[in-house]
Write an enzyme that holds these catalytic residues in place. Sequence first.
Site, PDB file in Angstrom:
ATOM      1  N   THR A  12       0.863  -1.182   0.000  1.00 15.43           N
ATOM      2  CA  THR A  12       0.000   0.000   0.000  1.00 15.43           C
ATOM      3  C   THR A  12       0.901   1.234   0.000  1.00 15.43           C
ATOM      4  O   THR A  12       1.996   1.211   0.567  1.00 15.43           O
ATOM      5  CB  THR A  12      -0.959   0.025   1.218  1.00 15.43           C
ATOM      6  OG1 THR A  12      -0.208   0.315   2.401  1.00 15.43           O
ATOM      7  CG2 THR A  12      -1.713  -1.284   1.378  1.00 15.43           C
ATOM      8  N   GLY A  14       2.291   2.145  -2.644  1.00 17.19           N
ATOM      9  CA  GLY A  14       3.365   1.668  -3.518  1.00 17.19           C
ATOM     10  C   GLY A  14       3.634   2.565  -4.718  1.00 17.19           C
ATOM     11  O   GLY A  14       4.465   2.235  -5.569  1.00 17.19           O
ATOM     12  N   SER A  16       4.691   5.756  -4.366  1.00 19.82           N
ATOM     13  CA  SER A  16       5.520   6.901  -3.969  1.00 19.82           C
ATOM     14  C   SER A  16       6.495   6.511  -2.857  1.00 19.82           C
ATOM     15  O   SER A  16       6.218   5.599  -2.066  1.00 19.82           O
ATOM     16  CB  SER A  16       4.607   8.030  -3.468  1.00 19.82           C
ATOM     17  OG  SER A  16       5.367   9.157  -3.077  1.00 19.82           O
ATOM     18  N   GLY A  17       7.608   7.206  -2.802  1.00 19.45           N
ATOM     19  CA  GLY A  17       8.526   7.151  -1.672  1.00 19.45           C
ATOM     20  C   GLY A  17       8.970   5.751  -1.275  1.00 19.45           C
ATOM     21  O   GLY A  17       9.445   4.960  -2.104  1.00 19.45           O
ATOM     22  N   ILE A  18       8.833   5.436   0.007  1.00 23.14           N
ATOM     23  CA  ILE A  18       9.300   4.169   0.566  1.00 23.14           C
ATOM     24  C   ILE A  18       8.546   2.994  -0.059  1.00 23.14           C
ATOM     25  O   ILE A  18       9.136   1.954  -0.377  1.00 23.14           O
ATOM     26  CB  ILE A  18       9.123   4.182   2.109  1.00 23.14           C
ATOM     27  CG1 ILE A  18      10.097   5.197   2.736  1.00 23.14           C
ATOM     28  CG2 ILE A  18       9.313   2.781   2.700  1.00 23.14           C
ATOM     29  CD1 ILE A  18       9.790   5.549   4.191  1.00 23.14           C
ATOM     30  N   SER A 137       7.358   4.383  12.378  1.00 21.87           N
ATOM     31  CA  SER A 137       8.261   5.543  12.338  1.00 21.87           C
ATOM     32  C   SER A 137       8.927   5.653  13.689  1.00 21.87           C
ATOM     33  O   SER A 137       8.321   5.302  14.715  1.00 21.87           O
ATOM     34  CB  SER A 137       7.478   6.826  12.064  1.00 21.87           C
ATOM     35  OG  SER A 137       8.323   7.957  12.250  1.00 21.87           O
ATOM     36  N   TYR A 150       0.356  12.283  14.518  1.00 19.63           N
ATOM     37  CA  TYR A 150       1.120  11.366  13.655  1.00 19.63           C
ATOM     38  C   TYR A 150       1.911  10.374  14.504  1.00 19.63           C
ATOM     39  O   TYR A 150       1.884   9.162  14.255  1.00 19.63           O
ATOM     40  CB  TYR A 150       2.065  12.184  12.769  1.00 19.63           C
ATOM     41  CG  TYR A 150       3.008  11.353  11.929  1.00 19.63           C
ATOM     42  CD1 TYR A 150       2.540  10.655  10.811  1.00 19.63           C
ATOM     43  CD2 TYR A 150       4.366  11.268  12.249  1.00 19.63           C
ATOM     44  CE1 TYR A 150       3.412   9.890  10.047  1.00 19.63           C
ATOM     45  CE2 TYR A 150       5.234  10.510  11.481  1.00 19.63           C
ATOM     46  CZ  TYR A 150       4.753   9.823  10.385  1.00 19.63           C
ATOM     47  OH  TYR A 150       5.615   9.062   9.623  1.00 19.63           O
TER      48      TYR A 150
HETATM   49  P1  NAP Z   1       5.011   9.472   0.432  1.00 14.91           P
HETATM   50  O1  NAP Z   1       5.965   9.407  -0.686  1.00 14.91           O
HETATM   51  O2  NAP Z   1       4.181  10.686   0.628  1.00 14.91           O
HETATM   52  O3  NAP Z   1       4.081   8.174   0.400  1.00 14.91           O
HETATM   53  C1  NAP Z   1       2.852   8.104   1.061  1.00 14.91           C
HETATM   54  C2  NAP Z   1       2.029   7.078   0.331  1.00 14.91           C
HETATM   55  O4  NAP Z   1       0.789   6.886   1.016  1.00 14.91           O
HETATM   56  C3  NAP Z   1       1.684   7.498  -1.102  1.00 14.91           C
HETATM   57  O5  NAP Z   1       1.895   6.389  -1.940  1.00 14.91           O
HETATM   58  C4  NAP Z   1       0.214   7.830  -1.032  1.00 14.91           C
HETATM   59  O6  NAP Z   1      -0.415   7.605  -2.281  1.00 14.91           O
HETATM   60  C5  NAP Z   1      -0.244   6.845   0.040  1.00 14.91           C
HETATM   61  N1  NAP Z   1      -1.495   7.210   0.697  1.00 14.91           N
HETATM   62  C6  NAP Z   1      -1.743   8.315   1.452  1.00 14.91           C
HETATM   63  N2  NAP Z   1      -3.029   8.307   1.845  1.00 14.91           N
HETATM   64  C7  NAP Z   1      -3.599   7.181   1.321  1.00 14.91           C
HETATM   65  C8  NAP Z   1      -4.911   6.632   1.361  1.00 14.91           C
HETATM   66  N3  NAP Z   1      -5.906   7.214   2.036  1.00 14.91           N
HETATM   67  N4  NAP Z   1      -5.117   5.455   0.703  1.00 14.91           N
HETATM   68  C9  NAP Z   1      -4.134   4.841   0.017  1.00 14.91           C
HETATM   69  N5  NAP Z   1      -2.875   5.324  -0.044  1.00 14.91           N
HETATM   70  C10 NAP Z   1      -2.622   6.486   0.590  1.00 14.91           C
HETATM   71  O7  NAP Z   1       5.799   9.325   1.820  1.00 14.91           O
HETATM   72  P2  NAP Z   1       6.790   8.199   2.384  1.00 14.91           P
HETATM   73  O8  NAP Z   1       7.811   8.935   3.162  1.00 14.91           O
HETATM   74  O9  NAP Z   1       7.198   7.230   1.361  1.00 14.91           O
HETATM   75  O10 NAP Z   1       5.822   7.486   3.436  1.00 14.91           O
HETATM   76  C11 NAP Z   1       5.603   6.087   3.443  1.00 14.91           C
HETATM   77  C12 NAP Z   1       5.416   5.640   4.886  1.00 14.91           C
HETATM   78  O11 NAP Z   1       6.634   5.853   5.582  1.00 14.91           O
HETATM   79  C13 NAP Z   1       4.346   6.400   5.643  1.00 14.91           C
HETATM   80  O12 NAP Z   1       3.600   5.509   6.432  1.00 14.91           O
HETATM   81  C14 NAP Z   1       5.148   7.327   6.530  1.00 14.91           C
HETATM   82  O13 NAP Z   1       4.449   7.682   7.713  1.00 14.91           O
HETATM   83  C15 NAP Z   1       6.360   6.476   6.804  1.00 14.91           C
HETATM   84  N6  NAP Z   1       7.545   7.212   7.248  1.00 14.91           N
HETATM   85  C16 NAP Z   1       8.122   8.163   6.461  1.00 14.91           C
HETATM   86  C17 NAP Z   1       9.243   8.840   6.925  1.00 14.91           C
HETATM   87  C18 NAP Z   1       9.940   9.897   6.108  1.00 14.91           C
HETATM   88  O14 NAP Z   1      10.784  10.611   6.666  1.00 14.91           O
HETATM   89  N7  NAP Z   1       9.663  10.050   4.825  1.00 14.91           N
HETATM   90  C19 NAP Z   1       9.768   8.534   8.183  1.00 14.91           C
HETATM   91  C20 NAP Z   1       9.160   7.563   8.960  1.00 14.91           C
HETATM   92  C21 NAP Z   1       8.053   6.907   8.477  1.00 14.91           C
HETATM   93  P3  NAP Z   1      -1.679   8.481  -2.790  1.00 14.91           P
HETATM   94  O15 NAP Z   1      -1.428   9.896  -2.351  1.00 14.91           O
HETATM   95  O16 NAP Z   1      -1.695   8.287  -4.272  1.00 14.91           O
HETATM   96  O17 NAP Z   1      -2.858   7.875  -2.113  1.00 14.91           O
END
Ligand code: NAP
Length: 242
Positions: A12, A14, A16-18, A137, A150
Amino acid sequence: MLKLEGKVALITGGNSGIGLATAQRFAEQGAHVFITGRRQAQLDEAIASIKGQVDAVQGDVTCAEDLDKLFESIKAKAGRLDILVTSSGVAAYATLDATTPEHFDQTFDVNVRGMVFTVQRAVQLMSEGASIVLVGSIAGSIGNPGYGTYSATKAAVRSYSRTWAKELAGRGIRVNTVSPGPIDTPMMDGASEEVKQGLTSMIAMNRLGAPDEVAGAVLYLASADSSYVTGAELVVDGGFMT
Ligand code: NAP
């Protein structure tokens, strides 16, 4: 030998990002990868960037009908699920005095409620040897001014993974959490250079992480390399928490 040859995986977030970096890694390692997210254009871009067997199903993890459609599609195309990675998530700034019921509900709806009901459906398609990796996180373990909601969602993610590790062990399903520190993804795009510098100064390795560096940890927990690891939290933070 490929680490995920013949495995069916759902990621899920998938697109964007991680989540995207994980989908790319998994496909390289031989998995049939399903990705989901709300934005179709980002799903299309993701599909184009993933070399291997990949399907995209557009949907919102907070919507029960979308989740039903997603798992029906996996069942129809692959017949089962071996790996689930929940990477969809949102993070919005709000100090205690600015926290509204809407902010609280939106953050918990995606990060916790959406994750819970995704896992609930996923386990119905899983059997012995399956692996679930929840993206938490380090925010779930520290005081994090402006990100209380968060951070609380991420503590909840880790809590669920420990309970489910015990509930699902009898079925041979492992459940673990990967807890990243600051990672350079689109989620960070809103942060100013000053904020990024401040974060970087707190990291022992003195840099933000790359999404693929988290994907490597997710791959370990998803694969048989971690066959005796369940209920664990794997911190991937460049030494932020040390
Ligand atoms: P990201 O690039 O913004 O990815 C977030 C993803 O979540 C996107 O694919 C987005 O796709 C999806 N998403 C958001 N709301 C959604 C919904 N209601 N239904 C389905 N998909 C949804 O950010 P990221 O940093 O890769 O984050 C991925 C995970 O890592 C998150 O859980 C975040 O909390 C965690 N994390 C990130 C960091 C960091 O520093 N970046 C650090 C610790 C943890 P759509 O917008 O197309 O729905």
